[in-house]
Design an enzyme around this catalytic site. Sequence first.
Site, mmCIF file in Angstrom:
data_model
loop_
_atom_site.group_PDB
_atom_site.id
_atom_site.type_symbol
_atom_site.label_atom_id
_atom_site.label_comp_id
_atom_site.label_asym_id
_atom_site.label_seq_id
_atom_site.Cartn_x
_atom_site.Cartn_y
_atom_site.Cartn_z
ATOM 1 C CG HIS A 124 -34.067 -12.585 21.857
ATOM 2 N ND1 HIS A 124 -33.075 -11.954 21.156
ATOM 3 C CD2 HIS A 124 -33.988 -12.096 23.123
ATOM 4 C CE1 HIS A 124 -32.435 -11.106 21.946
ATOM 5 N NE2 HIS A 124 -32.965 -11.179 23.143
ATOM 6 C CB CYS B 15 -53.223 -18.839 22.296
ATOM 7 S SG CYS B 15 -54.871 -18.156 22.482
HETATM 8 C C1 BV8 Z 1 -36.403 -6.083 27.607
HETATM 9 C C2 BV8 Z 1 -36.930 -10.830 18.126
HETATM 10 C C3 BV8 Z 1 -37.315 -5.388 29.670
HETATM 11 C C4 BV8 Z 1 -37.419 -10.286 16.889
HETATM 12 C C5 BV8 Z 1 -35.269 -9.500 19.128
HETATM 13 C C6 BV8 Z 1 -32.171 1.609 25.816
HETATM 14 C C7 BV8 Z 1 -31.052 1.125 26.467
HETATM 15 C C8 BV8 Z 1 -30.984 -0.231 26.850
HETATM 16 C C9 BV8 Z 1 -32.027 -1.096 26.562
HETATM 17 C C10 BV8 Z 1 -33.117 -0.589 25.893
HETATM 18 C C11 BV8 Z 1 -33.201 0.754 25.535
HETATM 19 N N1 BV8 Z 1 -34.402 0.935 24.904
HETATM 20 C C12 BV8 Z 1 -35.065 -0.248 24.861
HETATM 21 C C13 BV8 Z 1 -34.305 -1.153 25.485
HETATM 22 C C14 BV8 Z 1 -34.592 -2.561 25.656
HETATM 23 C C15 BV8 Z 1 -34.475 -3.295 24.332
HETATM 24 C C16 BV8 Z 1 -33.128 -3.076 23.690
HETATM 25 O O1 BV8 Z 1 -32.145 -3.657 24.088
HETATM 26 N N2 BV8 Z 1 -33.087 -2.228 22.650
HETATM 27 C C17 BV8 Z 1 -31.812 -1.981 21.994
HETATM 28 C C18 BV8 Z 1 -32.007 -2.011 20.487
HETATM 29 C C19 BV8 Z 1 -31.267 -0.664 22.524
HETATM 30 N N3 BV8 Z 1 -34.567 -4.674 24.695
HETATM 31 C C20 BV8 Z 1 -35.771 -5.212 24.843
HETATM 32 O O2 BV8 Z 1 -36.814 -4.636 24.601
HETATM 33 C C21 BV8 Z 1 -35.759 -6.644 25.376
HETATM 34 N N4 BV8 Z 1 -36.677 -6.716 26.474
HETATM 35 O O3 BV8 Z 1 -35.398 -5.423 27.771
HETATM 36 O O4 BV8 Z 1 -37.380 -6.248 28.570
HETATM 37 C C22 BV8 Z 1 -37.863 -4.071 29.181
HETATM 38 C C23 BV8 Z 1 -39.222 -3.994 28.945
HETATM 39 C C24 BV8 Z 1 -39.726 -2.768 28.507
HETATM 40 C C25 BV8 Z 1 -38.895 -1.652 28.268
HETATM 41 C C26 BV8 Z 1 -37.516 -1.777 28.472
HETATM 42 C C27 BV8 Z 1 -37.000 -2.999 28.937
HETATM 43 C C28 BV8 Z 1 -36.190 -7.607 24.299
HETATM 44 C C29 BV8 Z 1 -35.067 -7.766 23.314
HETATM 45 C C30 BV8 Z 1 -35.436 -8.854 22.304
HETATM 46 C C31 BV8 Z 1 -35.868 -8.183 21.046
HETATM 47 N N5 BV8 Z 1 -36.102 -9.219 20.057
HETATM 48 N N6 BV8 Z 1 -35.580 -10.400 18.240
HETATM 49 C C32 BV8 Z 1 -37.152 -11.303 15.833
HETATM 50 O O5 BV8 Z 1 -36.047 -11.889 15.811
HETATM 51 O O6 BV8 Z 1 -38.064 -11.492 15.021
HETATM 52 S S1 BV8 Z 1 -33.782 -8.731 19.034
HETATM 53 C C33 BV8 Z 1 -32.921 -9.184 17.645
HETATM 54 O O7 BV8 Z 1 -31.606 -8.649 17.835
HETATM 55 C C34 BV8 Z 1 -32.690 -10.678 17.428
HETATM 56 O O8 BV8 Z 1 -33.273 -11.505 18.409
HETATM 57 C C35 BV8 Z 1 -31.177 -10.788 17.481
HETATM 58 O O9 BV8 Z 1 -30.793 -11.995 17.958
HETATM 59 C C36 BV8 Z 1 -30.888 -9.699 18.408
HETATM 60 C C37 BV8 Z 1 -29.468 -9.290 18.594
HETATM 61 O O10 BV8 Z 1 -28.908 -9.090 17.329
HETATM 62 P P1 BV8 Z 1 -27.635 -9.984 16.956
HETATM 63 O O11 BV8 Z 1 -27.989 -11.405 17.184
HETATM 64 O O12 BV8 Z 1 -26.443 -9.467 17.663
HETATM 65 O O13 BV8 Z 1 -27.553 -9.755 15.410
HETATM 66 P P2 BV8 Z 1 -26.931 -8.494 14.652
HETATM 67 O O14 BV8 Z 1 -27.369 -8.569 13.237
HETATM 68 O O15 BV8 Z 1 -27.188 -7.258 15.444
HETATM 69 O O16 BV8 Z 1 -25.347 -8.754 14.719
HETATM 70 C C38 BV8 Z 1 -24.791 -9.877 14.046
HETATM 71 C C39 BV8 Z 1 -23.331 -9.950 14.480
HETATM 72 O O17 BV8 Z 1 -22.763 -11.103 13.884
HETATM 73 C C40 BV8 Z 1 -22.507 -8.768 14.009
HETATM 74 O O18 BV8 Z 1 -21.674 -8.347 15.083
HETATM 75 C C41 BV8 Z 1 -21.663 -9.337 12.863
HETATM 76 O O19 BV8 Z 1 -20.375 -8.753 12.806
HETATM 77 C C42 BV8 Z 1 -21.528 -10.770 13.271
HETATM 78 N N7 BV8 Z 1 -21.352 -11.710 12.153
HETATM 79 C C43 BV8 Z 1 -21.958 -11.677 10.935
HETATM 80 N N8 BV8 Z 1 -21.574 -12.758 10.215
HETATM 81 C C44 BV8 Z 1 -20.718 -13.473 11.007
HETATM 82 C C45 BV8 Z 1 -20.571 -12.805 12.240
HETATM 83 N N9 BV8 Z 1 -19.785 -13.277 13.215
HETATM 84 C C46 BV8 Z 1 -19.111 -14.426 12.991
HETATM 85 N N10 BV8 Z 1 -19.200 -15.124 11.834
HETATM 86 C C47 BV8 Z 1 -19.987 -14.671 10.832
HETATM 87 N N11 BV8 Z 1 -20.057 -15.373 9.674
HETATM 88 ZN ZN ZN Z 2 -55.932 -20.103 23.162
#
Ligand code: BV8
Ligand code: ZN
Length: 260
Positions: free
Chosen positions: A140, A148
């Site tokens: 990501h 740019c």
């Molecule tokens: C793409 C950048 C092709 C931002 C991020 C419908 C169905 C399926 C897919 C989609 C859909 N609609 C849209 C989509 C596609 C979409 C998607 O998946 N949406 C989801 C929400 C449904 N995906 C995309 O758009 C991706 N691109 O698919 O391209 C495409 C193109 C066009 C149209 C469709 C498809 C791009 C995805 C990347 C997005 N960017 N981040 C930024 O960071 O500034 S996502 C963001 O969420 C972060 O990167 C993060 O890493 C990521 C995942 O979250 P997690 O890391 O899992 O974090 P979260 O807080 O959710 O969970 C933490 C976990 O840790 C918990 O389980 C918790 O219990 C646990 N935890 C907490 N503390 C601890 C722990 N575990 C152990 N020890 C601890 N101490």
């Molecule tokens: Zn440039």
Amino acid sequence: MFDDLCLGAKFIRSYEFQTMPNQFTILDVRDRIRQAKSVTVLTGAGISADSGVPTFRGPDGLWKNFRPEELASPDAFDRDPKLVWEWYNWRRELLATKIPNPAHEALVKLEALIPNFWVITQNVDGLHAAAGTQHLSEIHGNIWKVRCIQCQQVTENHALPVSFPPSCTACGGLLRPHIVWFGESLATDDLEQSYAALQRCDILLIIGTSGLVYPAASFAPVAKDHGAFVVELNLETTPHSSVVDVSFQGRAKELVPLLL
Ligand code: BV8
Ligand code: ZN
């Protein structure tokens, strides 16, 4: 030393009761890792939570005050690049004081022990690289890199804050965070590296991810279909929990070092 071992063993045993109803203990997983030729790790925000980095969807999560679409999307940046940069500057300030925790460090030690080791991270905080992980795909992107929008040049940038509007030294174009936003495709080489690592591994470790964001959320079945033994380490159950071979509940900084 012996006391530590006893304490350690008791500690590990206590974890045996924290697992989901599995027939495997964390010791079994450690033994499997010792025999493994290839281990792949998929991490999410949970592995950095123990470094004090807020997760996205937890109670203190980043998304609590903002909706992802409002900020982490190309439309948001087109609409209001200043607001998006304010959010990323806030996150950069937050991250600037964070350091890798024992979970990141344990993965670096594992990498040195296993012939073929690869980390696929969804995190943009740079903590795996800071800990010393060599074989790494930051699928990501990375909050300490900017790109740019005209010439696509990617550069390291640690300014706190990035002054607005940030302009490209090569062509004067507007700079954006080098991060994959919702609706944007992941980089081809990151995807190729990730699928190769998923298809060749004997063991896939899934650490600290809610399993909600695609395509990363579809990685576990890829490894499983290629015969990997899949292990989840998380505080809670997730959509991965019904797919993996064993799921341990606990903090990454405590569980991951037990795999060494
Ligand atoms: C793409 C950048 C092709 C931002 C991020 C419908 C169905 C399926 C897919 C989609 C859909 N609609 C849209 C989509 C596609 C979409 C998607 O998946 N949406 C989801 C929400 C449904 N995906 C995309 O758009 C991706 N691109 O698919 O391209 C495409 C193109 C066009 C149209 C469709 C498809 C791009 C995805 C990347 C997005 N960017 N981040 C930024 O960071 O500034 S996502 C963001 O969420 C972060 O990167 C993060 O890493 C990521 C995942 O979250 P997690 O890391 O899992 O974090 P979260 O807080 O959710 O969970 C933490 C976990 O840790 C918990 O389980 C918790 O219990 C646990 N935890 C907490 N503390 C601890 C722990 N575990 C152990 N020890 C601890 N101490
Ligand atoms: Zn440039």
